[in-house]
Design a protein around this motif. Structure first.
Motif, short mmCIF file in Angstrom:
data_model
loop_
_atom_site.label_atom_id
_atom_site.label_comp_id
_atom_site.label_asym_id
_atom_site.label_seq_id
_atom_site.Cartn_x
_atom_site.Cartn_y
_atom_site.Cartn_z
N GLU A 73 5.38 -3.16 3.30
CA GLU A 73 6.11 -4.40 3.52
C GLU A 73 5.42 -5.31 4.53
OE1 GLU A 73 10.08 -3.18 4.45
OE2 GLU A 73 10.60 -2.84 2.33
N ALA A 74 4.67 -4.72 5.47
CA ALA A 74 3.99 -5.51 6.49
C ALA A 74 2.95 -6.45 5.89
CB ALA A 74 3.32 -4.58 7.52
N LEU A 128 6.78 5.24 -0.62
CA LEU A 128 6.83 4.79 -2.01
C LEU A 128 5.53 5.11 -2.72
CD1 LEU A 128 5.09 1.89 -2.23
CD2 LEU A 128 7.07 1.06 -0.97
N ALA A 129 5.63 5.20 -4.03
CA ALA A 129 4.47 5.50 -4.87
C ALA A 129 4.81 5.08 -6.29
CB ALA A 129 4.13 7.00 -4.84
N ARG A 139 -5.94 -4.71 1.10
CA ARG A 139 -5.16 -5.31 2.20
C ARG A 139 -4.61 -4.23 3.13
NH1 ARG A 139 -0.64 -7.78 0.24
NH2 ARG A 139 -0.96 -7.19 -1.93
N LEU A 140 -4.18 -3.10 2.58
CA LEU A 140 -3.72 -2.00 3.43
C LEU A 140 -4.85 -1.49 4.32
CD1 LEU A 140 -1.51 0.10 0.98
CD2 LEU A 140 -0.73 -0.94 3.11
N SER A 141 -6.06 -1.42 3.78
CA SER A 141 -7.19 -0.88 4.55
C SER A 141 -7.50 -1.73 5.77
CB SER A 141 -8.44 -0.78 3.65
OG SER A 141 -9.01 -2.06 3.41
N GLU A 142 -7.06 -2.98 5.76
CA GLU A 142 -7.31 -3.89 6.88
C GLU A 142 -6.21 -3.85 7.93
OE1 GLU A 142 -7.67 -7.51 4.66
OE2 GLU A 142 -9.27 -6.65 3.42
N THR A 143 -5.12 -3.12 7.63
CA THR A 143 -3.98 -3.11 8.55
C THR A 143 -3.54 -1.71 8.96
OG1 THR A 143 -2.42 -3.19 6.69
CG2 THR A 143 -3.10 -5.30 7.66
N CYS A 144 -3.99 -0.67 8.27
CA CYS A 144 -3.57 0.68 8.63
C CYS A 144 -4.64 1.70 8.25
CB CYS A 144 -2.24 1.04 7.94
SG CYS A 144 -2.35 1.26 6.15
N ASP A 145 -4.51 2.90 8.79
CA ASP A 145 -5.44 3.97 8.45
C ASP A 145 -5.05 4.60 7.11
OD1 ASP A 145 -7.03 3.81 10.77
OD2 ASP A 145 -5.54 4.95 11.91
N HIS A 197 -5.75 6.22 -8.18
CA HIS A 197 -4.73 7.12 -8.69
C HIS A 197 -3.62 7.39 -7.69
CE1 HIS A 197 -3.73 8.46 -12.54
NE2 HIS A 197 -3.23 9.56 -12.08
N PHE A 198 -3.14 8.62 -7.53
CA PHE A 198 -1.88 8.78 -6.80
C PHE A 198 -2.03 8.44 -5.32
CE2 PHE A 198 1.49 10.78 -4.45
CZ PHE A 198 2.59 10.37 -5.16
N ARG A 199 -1.16 7.55 -4.88
CA ARG A 199 -1.13 7.13 -3.48
C ARG A 199 0.31 7.19 -3.00
NH1 ARG A 199 -4.19 3.61 -6.57
NH2 ARG A 199 -2.23 2.61 -7.15
N LEU A 200 0.52 7.73 -1.81
CA LEU A 200 1.82 7.69 -1.15
C LEU A 200 1.68 6.75 0.03
CD1 LEU A 200 4.68 8.97 -1.42
CD2 LEU A 200 4.02 10.46 0.48
N ILE A 201 2.56 5.74 0.09
CA ILE A 201 2.43 4.66 1.06
C ILE A 201 3.69 4.59 1.92
CG2 ILE A 201 2.01 2.19 1.35
CD1 ILE A 201 0.96 2.18 -1.57
N LYS A 202 3.50 4.40 3.21
CA LYS A 202 4.65 4.16 4.08
C LYS A 202 5.23 2.79 3.76
CE LYS A 202 3.49 6.95 8.15
NZ LYS A 202 3.10 6.91 9.57
N ARG A 203 6.53 2.74 3.58
CA ARG A 203 7.15 1.46 3.25
C ARG A 203 6.87 0.41 4.32
NH1 ARG A 203 10.61 -0.34 -0.23
NH2 ARG A 203 10.93 1.76 -1.02
N ILE A 204 6.88 0.82 5.58
CA ILE A 204 6.67 -0.14 6.66
C ILE A 204 5.28 -0.78 6.55
CG2 ILE A 204 5.81 1.60 8.31
CD1 ILE A 204 7.28 0.05 10.49
N ALA A 205 4.28 -0.01 6.11
CA ALA A 205 2.93 -0.55 5.92
C ALA A 205 2.88 -1.45 4.70
CB ALA A 205 1.93 0.59 5.79
#
Length: 228
Positions: free
Chosen positions: A155-156, A78-79, A175-181, A145-153
């Protein structure tokens, strides 16, 4: 995308998305109580491209309407794109390709060009000079600016926190930076339009307040994690 009275730039933004070399996507255009021709414009594109879905609601504000629009999607990635900005033709193709080839990452973001009201390039955005790191993100919103994010990350971590009315994207990225690369694709694949009526100008004080609130919350979380 969410739009409120965005008729001036909305057609160019939608066309930049529909012109992507990666065609397998769905676009939700959420009309957030516009009083101009935004709804008509969005419906016009939906009438000839089945990938476009238009939602018309009373004005809720950018963060709330964007959050609701994202909940209507179900794709693997998603983006979102602000309705006054543009993405370049290979933006989706290159960011999807990266995440497909590098499964350990939960998000990829690109560099960007600043453009003026007429769409003329002003040069690379100033945040492009910063290399990504979790610590650097705590100082400055470099995943801009433009970011493409894995839905699983996405929603987690519970998705967008709607209480951050003017810095929800910054809070989300912290928050994403604390849970995924997270990876910075060193290529400008989008355009950030600078103009007098943009949110960062009209709501500068509120945006600064919520950005600092996001930083403070991230600092507390990180200190708590280190003490465990």
């Amino acid at each position: 995308m969410s739009t409120h009275n965005g008729e001036k730039y909305l057609p160019l933004c939608i066309e930049s998305i529909l012109s992507q070399t990666y065609p397998d996507f769905n676009l939700v255009v959420w009309n957030d109580g516009s009083s101009d021709n935004s709804l008509y414009i969005a419906k016009k594109y939906a009438s000839f491209d089945s990938r476009v879905k238009v939602v018309n609601q009373k004005q809720q504000g950018f963060t709330q309407s964007l959050s609701q629009a994202l909940k209507m999607t179900s794709n693997k990635y998603l983006a979102w794109v602000d309705s006054d900005d543009l993405i370049l033709p290979t933006c989706l193709e290159e960011t999807v390709s990266f995440l497909e080839s590098n499964p350990k990452y939960g998000m990829v973001y690109t560099q960007y060009f600043d453009i003026d009201e007429q769409g003329d390039k002003l040069g690379l955005g100033h945040r492009c000079k910063y290399q990504y790191s979790q610590d650097e993100l705590l100082k400055l919103f470099i995943t801009f600016h433009f970011r493409l994010i894995k839905r699983i990350a996405f929603e987690a971590i519970g998705g967008i926190n709607e209480t951050y009315k003017f810095a929800a994207d910054y809070d989300l990225c912290l928050r994403l930076s604390e849970t995924c690369d997270i990876y910075n694709l060193q290529k400008p694949l989008c355009c950030y339009r600078r103009h007098q009526d943009q949110i960062s100008n009209t709501f500068r004080r509120q945006q600064s307040y919520f950005a600092q609130k996001a930083i403070n919350s991230a600092t507390v979380r990180r200190n708590a994690s280190q003490s465990l």
